[in-house]
Design a protein around this motif. Structure first.
Motif, PDB file in Angstrom:
ATOM      1  N   ARG A  53      31.297  44.637  36.326  1.00  0.00           N
ATOM      2  CA  ARG A  53      31.492  43.409  37.097  1.00  0.00           C
ATOM      3  C   ARG A  53      30.583  42.305  36.556  1.00  0.00           C
ATOM      4  O   ARG A  53      29.419  42.532  36.233  1.00  0.00           O
ATOM      5  CB  ARG A  53      31.208  43.660  38.575  1.00  0.00           C
ATOM      6  CG  ARG A  53      32.151  44.691  39.198  1.00  0.00           C
ATOM      7  CD  ARG A  53      32.062  44.708  40.706  1.00  0.00           C
ATOM      8  NE  ARG A  53      33.009  45.660  41.276  1.00  0.00           N
ATOM      9  CZ  ARG A  53      32.702  46.862  41.736  1.00  0.00           C
ATOM     10  NH1 ARG A  53      31.440  47.259  41.708  1.00  0.00           N
ATOM     11  NH2 ARG A  53      33.614  47.660  42.234  1.00  0.00           N
ATOM     12  N   SER A  88      41.217  41.742  37.239  1.00  0.00           N
ATOM     13  CA  SER A  88      40.336  40.836  37.978  1.00  0.00           C
ATOM     14  C   SER A  88      39.577  39.922  37.027  1.00  0.00           C
ATOM     15  O   SER A  88      39.063  40.371  35.997  1.00  0.00           O
ATOM     16  CB  SER A  88      39.334  41.644  38.811  1.00  0.00           C
ATOM     17  OG  SER A  88      38.323  40.809  39.331  1.00  0.00           O
ATOM     18  N   ASN A  89      39.475  38.639  37.374  1.00  0.00           N
ATOM     19  CA  ASN A  89      38.689  37.689  36.581  1.00  0.00           C
ATOM     20  C   ASN A  89      37.189  37.917  36.738  1.00  0.00           C
ATOM     21  O   ASN A  89      36.404  37.342  35.987  1.00  0.00           O
ATOM     22  CB  ASN A  89      39.037  36.260  36.993  1.00  0.00           C
ATOM     23  CG  ASN A  89      40.439  35.868  36.562  1.00  0.00           C
ATOM     24  OD1 ASN A  89      40.933  36.355  35.554  1.00  0.00           O
ATOM     25  ND2 ASN A  89      41.089  35.012  37.348  1.00  0.00           N
ATOM     26  N   GLY A  90      36.802  38.723  37.691  1.00  0.00           N
ATOM     27  CA  GLY A  90      35.392  38.990  37.923  1.00  0.00           C
ATOM     28  C   GLY A  90      34.854  40.191  37.177  1.00  0.00           C
ATOM     29  O   GLY A  90      33.743  40.650  37.447  1.00  0.00           O
ATOM     30  N   GLU A  91      35.630  40.727  36.225  1.00  0.00           N
ATOM     31  CA  GLU A  91      35.206  41.897  35.466  1.00  0.00           C
ATOM     32  C   GLU A  91      35.098  41.573  33.984  1.00  0.00           C
ATOM     33  O   GLU A  91      35.785  40.676  33.469  1.00  0.00           O
ATOM     34  CB  GLU A  91      36.195  43.054  35.658  1.00  0.00           C
ATOM     35  CG  GLU A  91      36.230  43.603  37.072  1.00  0.00           C
ATOM     36  CD  GLU A  91      37.147  44.805  37.191  1.00  0.00           C
ATOM     37  OE1 GLU A  91      37.491  45.402  36.144  1.00  0.00           O
ATOM     38  OE2 GLU A  91      37.523  45.154  38.320  1.00  0.00           O
TER      39      GLU A  91
END
Length: 428
Positions: A53, A88-91
């Motif tokens: 993350r 996910s853009n958060g990974e």
């Protein structure tokens, strides 16, 4: 026959099969229960050990895929074989590079500035968990052992359900007595088994497709009946790419490429996006000159299955496989695998599979305690033998069930031969 009553000949024969089945596979079943429960939480465990993350606030566009690959290649000093773009853009993105003797290194890369955040060797801790669960670290022998154990687990479920089925004075779900007594442990073991038998049975059956003998035979049957994947031209994928494909496509080849020109990973990413694969995919670079690129969706539900092959020379999409092209056999297997992994129906699905794993582990722990509690004159012994007629009847039923799973059936015949030989020796 008095088999329906506790202590009847048929009951005792089923009891002995249940006892010996547990004795044979108990340690491996306990290992599979623990590792299976852990693997249900693969993403969460990996996030604890590796920089999965992104810690900074997510914002801005990602760099081109080629920049991310180049950053990892510069760190590794080797050409990349695989790029994983998360949904996910958060990974962080992952880039896999090869090492000596088939080993790999995965680099976690921030897609906004191409910083390498960390690395993971040979698939990391969860690959070790997976290898323990399937015993692949021991090679073909381990895979066949898993097949035998899964077959015996099915026998445990069938015989356990019969033994615990409600009878006069014996409820299916009960917890009587105290922890010092045998009744408490019999009820605890029986109640856990009866409540979880169908889930454990489902896990055992849906785990079979991963095995070499039974799983390979199932793939052949599905293909022979044209109930599987779409036809493909022949040219092998890399080993890693094969395992990214849906289960029913793994033994197939890839479309042939044309020439040695390479359109590049950025062009392939754009092609995938136009085809609806904008995120949540694995992109495999050509395994050899002229071989195609492969873009495979990271599946959650079975019907997410998607794989696109792109000609490296021209950028033409030469194969686009999705769920709609699968036959009924392939769809049934893929659904079973997704449900087995706790993905098909969301968090409820995962919790139900976790409950099955935990109950299986508790059954493996309570079984030896129950065996210890029922010892007589300080001696551990098997359940009392049944009449010859009951033994033959139950043995025929069990071997008939074993015929569905050849390696388990062979181990059953070996067990029957061992019991017959032990009886002859004791009489002698």
């Amino acid at each position: 026959m008095g088999g329906d009553m506790r202590g009847g000949a048929f009951y005792r024969a089923m009891w002995r099969w249940h006892f010996y089945a547990g004795l044979i596979v108990l340690p491996v079943l306990a290992l599979m229960a623990v590792t299976g429960a852990l693997y249900l939480y693969k993403a969460e465990v990996e996030a604890l050990f590796y920089p999965v993350r992104l810690t900074q606030p997510v914002g801005g566009a990602s760099l081109p895929a080629s920049r991310i690959v180049a950053a990892a290649e510069a760190r590794a000093g080797a050409a990349a074989t695989q790029l994983v773009r998360p949904a996910s853009n958060g990974e962080s993105w992952r880039v896999v590079t090869p090492g000596a003797e088939g080993r790999t290194t995965t680099y976690f890369v921030d897609p906004r500035d191409a910083r390498v955040l960390g690395q993971m060797r040979d698939g990391g801790v969860m690959e070790t968990v997976k290898s323990l669960h399937s015993l692949t670290m021991t090679g073909p022998v381990g895979n066949r052992l898993v097949e035998v154990v899964a077959g015996w687990a099915i026998i445990l479920c069938v015989t356990g359900l019969y033994l615990r089925w409600p009878r006069r004075g014996q409820p299916a779900l009960a917890l009587r007595g105290t922890a010092k007594g045998r009744l408490f442990w019999r009820d605890l073991h029986g109640t856990l088994g009866f409540a979880s038998a169908l889930v454990i049975l489902f896990l055992a059956i849906t785990g079979m497709p991963w095995t070499d003998v039974w799983g390979g035979g199932l793939r052949a049957v599905i293909a022979a009946n044209k109930a599987g994947r779409p036809p493909m031209k022949v040219n092998p994928w890399s080993h890693a790419a094969k395992h990214a494909l849906p289960w029913t496509l793994r033994e197939q080849g890839a479309p042939m490429g044309h020439g040695l020109h390479d359109v590049g990973v950025d062009a392939v990413a754009r092609i995938a996006a136009r085809r609806g694969l904008a995120g949540g995919y694995q992109l495999f670079l050509p395994a050899s000159p002229g071989a195609p690129y492969l873009v495979s969706a990271i599946t959650v539900r079975a019907d997410d299955a998607r794989a696109i092959a792109v000609d490296a020379a021209t950028g033409a999409v030469v194969q686009d496989m999705d769920w709609r092209q699968f036959g009924k056999g392939a769809k049934a297997v893929e659904w079973g695998i997704a449900t087995h992994q706790g993905q098909q129906y969301g968090e409820g699905n995962r919790l139900l599979m976790l409950a099955g794993c935990l109950c299986l582990l508790l059954l493996c722990l309570t079984a030896p305690v129950l065996w210890w509690k029922r010892r007589r004159d300080g001696r551990l012994a098997a359940p009392p033998p049944a009449s010859a007629a009951a033994r033959r009847t139950v043995a025929a039923l069990m071997v008939g069930l074993g015929a569905l799973f050849p390696l388990t059936g062979l181990s059953m015949l070996a067990a029957l031969g061992g019991e017959w030989l032990a009886g002859r020796l004791s009489r002698a």
